[in-house]
Design a protein around this motif. Structure first.
Motif, PDB file in Angstrom:
ATOM      1  N   GLY A  41       3.127   0.102 -31.245  1.00 25.35           N
ATOM      2  CA  GLY A  41       3.333   1.501 -30.311  1.00 25.35           C
ATOM      3  C   GLY A  41       4.901   1.949 -30.424  1.00 25.35           C
ATOM      4  O   GLY A  41       5.078   1.110 -31.480  1.00 25.35           O
ATOM      5  N   GLU A  42       4.875   2.436 -29.388  1.00 25.88           N
ATOM      6  CA  GLU A  42       6.501   3.320 -29.559  1.00 25.88           C
ATOM      7  C   GLU A  42       7.477   1.703 -28.726  1.00 25.88           C
ATOM      8  O   GLU A  42       7.323   1.236 -27.768  1.00 25.88           O
ATOM      9  N   PHE A  43       8.615   1.812 -29.285  1.00 27.40           N
ATOM     10  CA  PHE A  43       9.741   0.748 -29.937  1.00 27.40           C
ATOM     11  C   PHE A  43      10.387   0.638 -29.001  1.00 27.40           C
ATOM     12  O   PHE A  43      10.464   0.215 -27.867  1.00 27.40           O
ATOM     13  N   MET A  44      10.783   2.156 -28.303  1.00 29.37           N
ATOM     14  CA  MET A  44      12.575   2.691 -27.168  1.00 29.37           C
ATOM     15  C   MET A  44      11.362   3.105 -26.347  1.00 29.37           C
ATOM     16  O   MET A  44      10.952   4.132 -25.880  1.00 29.37           O
ATOM     17  N   GLU A  45      12.589   2.181 -24.523  1.00 23.36           N
ATOM     18  CA  GLU A  45      12.334   2.586 -23.430  1.00 23.36           C
ATOM     19  C   GLU A  45      13.752   3.362 -22.847  1.00 23.36           C
ATOM     20  O   GLU A  45      14.936   2.802 -23.414  1.00 23.36           O
ATOM     21  N   ASN A  46      13.599   4.438 -21.976  1.00 20.18           N
ATOM     22  CA  ASN A  46      14.740   4.699 -21.365  1.00 20.18           C
ATOM     23  C   ASN A  46      15.432   5.488 -22.241  1.00 20.18           C
ATOM     24  O   ASN A  46      17.213   5.516 -21.903  1.00 20.18           O
ATOM     25  N   ASP A  47      14.614   5.951 -23.215  1.00 19.38           N
ATOM     26  CA  ASP A  47      15.825   6.423 -24.354  1.00 19.38           C
ATOM     27  C   ASP A  47      16.282   8.684 -23.834  1.00 19.38           C
ATOM     28  O   ASP A  47      15.612   9.098 -23.030  1.00 19.38           O
ATOM     29  N   PHE A  76      12.534  -2.345 -27.514  1.00 19.53           N
ATOM     30  CA  PHE A  76      14.398  -1.896 -27.467  1.00 19.53           C
ATOM     31  C   PHE A  76      14.879  -0.929 -25.989  1.00 19.53           C
ATOM     32  O   PHE A  76      14.392   0.731 -25.800  1.00 19.53           O
ATOM     33  N   VAL A  77      14.944  -1.371 -24.966  1.00 22.34           N
ATOM     34  CA  VAL A  77      15.777  -0.765 -23.690  1.00 22.34           C
ATOM     35  C   VAL A  77      17.033  -0.211 -23.857  1.00 22.34           C
ATOM     36  O   VAL A  77      18.267  -0.758 -24.136  1.00 22.34           O
ATOM     37  N   ALA A  78      17.484   1.112 -24.253  1.00 22.12           N
ATOM     38  CA  ALA A  78      18.520   1.829 -23.994  1.00 22.12           C
ATOM     39  C   ALA A  78      19.774   1.979 -23.098  1.00 22.12           C
ATOM     40  O   ALA A  78      19.256   2.318 -21.520  1.00 22.12           O
TER      41      ALA A  78
END
Length: 395
Positions: free
Chosen positions: A98-104, A150-152
């Motif tokens: 799935g999509e890797f990054m959160e809170n971008d 990965f939480v930005a």
């Protein structure tokens, strides 16, 4: 395809399975379901991971030419940046995570996450990417291993304006083994080009500073290329008076200017300056007019460097790229250190060990190799001016 090598110089490679291990995905004009390109691979625990560039929920330049002409897509919303994660226990069998990054919240609409590089930096991680709209980008955050997300926390752009405008483009990066990341970029011409095109930036070292702010400095043994040296001290800079420094001249140089701005809020250094000033490229210091966009806090006031090629050429083609800028935290009373690299058609500036910007320029004059410096509003002083002609990197 995946290939592996275990010899010290990484000269001998073996392709795993002899074919592509992740089949291509047929995505539509809005990026659905996802894309597979520009892989970044690493191992964590018992699994290998691959991060692929991508976009979602809208139009991206990679799809726009045909999407704009398709019924139902003419007025589609610009996409958002995503990167897609795959996992494998053996490099052969891969599962989409799935999509890797959160809170971008740090990119703009229309960006994609091409050319991803994901590495540890300090006690965080950094994701370096390339947008086909705005070019070089970065995001700093936390690697949530149990969830593989990965939480930005911070992020921003590493150049100004659109991609392809004569500045840094796509990254190539790797950890330096000491808590930082080394990165080098390809650099576009910013003008029409036939045949061979693009060049490389200087290698950069990325580290984290106070509040996880990204710090940028030159990397590698650049000093080994220094040749003929000039050093001047205590140059008075009266307000509104350009000081031409005849001792500093060349189109392949490193210049370090250490300046006490005093009360001056604007200082300009001109490189590749013609004797009659018909051509020059300006490096400008603007005090307290910038913004730390990366943390989205309006209480932080930055200073700014602009690299302005507006008067860099008198050529009939008018091959002038847009100004580039970078922001940095200037504390009252400290010295301003500008480390400027000039290599014929490329000018790259590093400021106070914090930030950097780069542009391409194409002066026409044979005497467009001079240097000057001036302060505006109030007087200032250049405590030390060092300059070296630079040898070729190739033997």
């Amino acid at each position: 395809m995946v290939a592996v090598a275990d010899d010290p110089l990484l000269l001998n490679w073996e392709v795993v399975t002899g074919k592509a291990v992740v089949p291509n995905v047929d995505y539509d004009e809005l990026g659905r379901p996802h894309q597979i390109y520009d892989p970044c691979i690493w191992k964590d625990g018992d699994f290998y991971y691959v991060l692929c560039g991508g976009w979602a929920d809208g139009i991206n330049p990679l799809a726009e030419p045909h999407a704009r002409n398709k019924v139902g897509c003419q007025d589609a919303t610009p996409c958002r940046m995503v990167d897609h994660l795959y996992r494998s226990p053996d490099l052969e069998n891969w599962v989409y995570m799935g999509e890797f990054m959160e809170n971008d919240i740090f990119g703009f609409s229309g960006d994609d996450g091409s050319c991803p590089y994901f590495w540890p930096i300090g006690d965080r991680h950094i994701l370096l990417t390339f947008s086909h709209v705005h070019s070089a980008m970065f995001v700093i955050g936390d690697y949530d291993r149990p969830r593989q997300k990965f939480v930005a926390r911070r992020g921003g752009y590493l150049n100004s304006g659109r991609q392809g405008s004569g500045s840094i483009h796509a990254p190539s990066a790797y950890p330096d083994g000491a808590g930082g990341v080394h990165c080098i970029y390809n650099v576009t011409e910013g003008r029409p080009q036939e045949g061979w095109a693009q060049i490389m930036s200087l290698p950069r070292r990325y580290t984290l500073g106070e509040g996880d702010r990204l710090l940028i400095s030159p990397a590698g043994d650049i000093e080994s290329l220094r040749a003929e040296a000039v050093e001047l001290t205590d140059i008075e800079l009266p307000a509104h008076q350009e000081i031409v420094v005849d001792e500093v001249r060349g189109n392949a140089m490193e210049i370090i200017a250490t300046i006490d701005p005093g009360e001056a809020r604007y200082i300009r250094l001109n490189v590749l300056r013609a004797a009659d000033k018909s051509e020059y490229t300006a490096v400008n210091f603007h005090r307290d007019v910038g913004k730390d966009y990366a943390n989205r806090s309006w209480s932080v006031r930055d200073s700014m460097i602009t690299l302005d090629p507006t008067f860099s050429t008198v050529g009939a083609e008018g091959e002038i790229n847009q100004p580039q800028n970078c922001h940095f935290h200037y504390r009252e009373g400290e010295l301003l250190e500008l480390r400027i690299f000039v290599d014929r058609s490329i000018v790259e500036v590093f400021v106070n060990g914090q930030s950097a910007c780069l542009t391409r320029v194409y002066p026409e004059g044979t005497d467009s190799d001079g240097f000057s410096i001036e302060a505006r509003g109030h007087r200032a002083r250049c405590r030390k001016l060092q300059a070296w002609t630079m040898e070729r990197v190739f033997l």
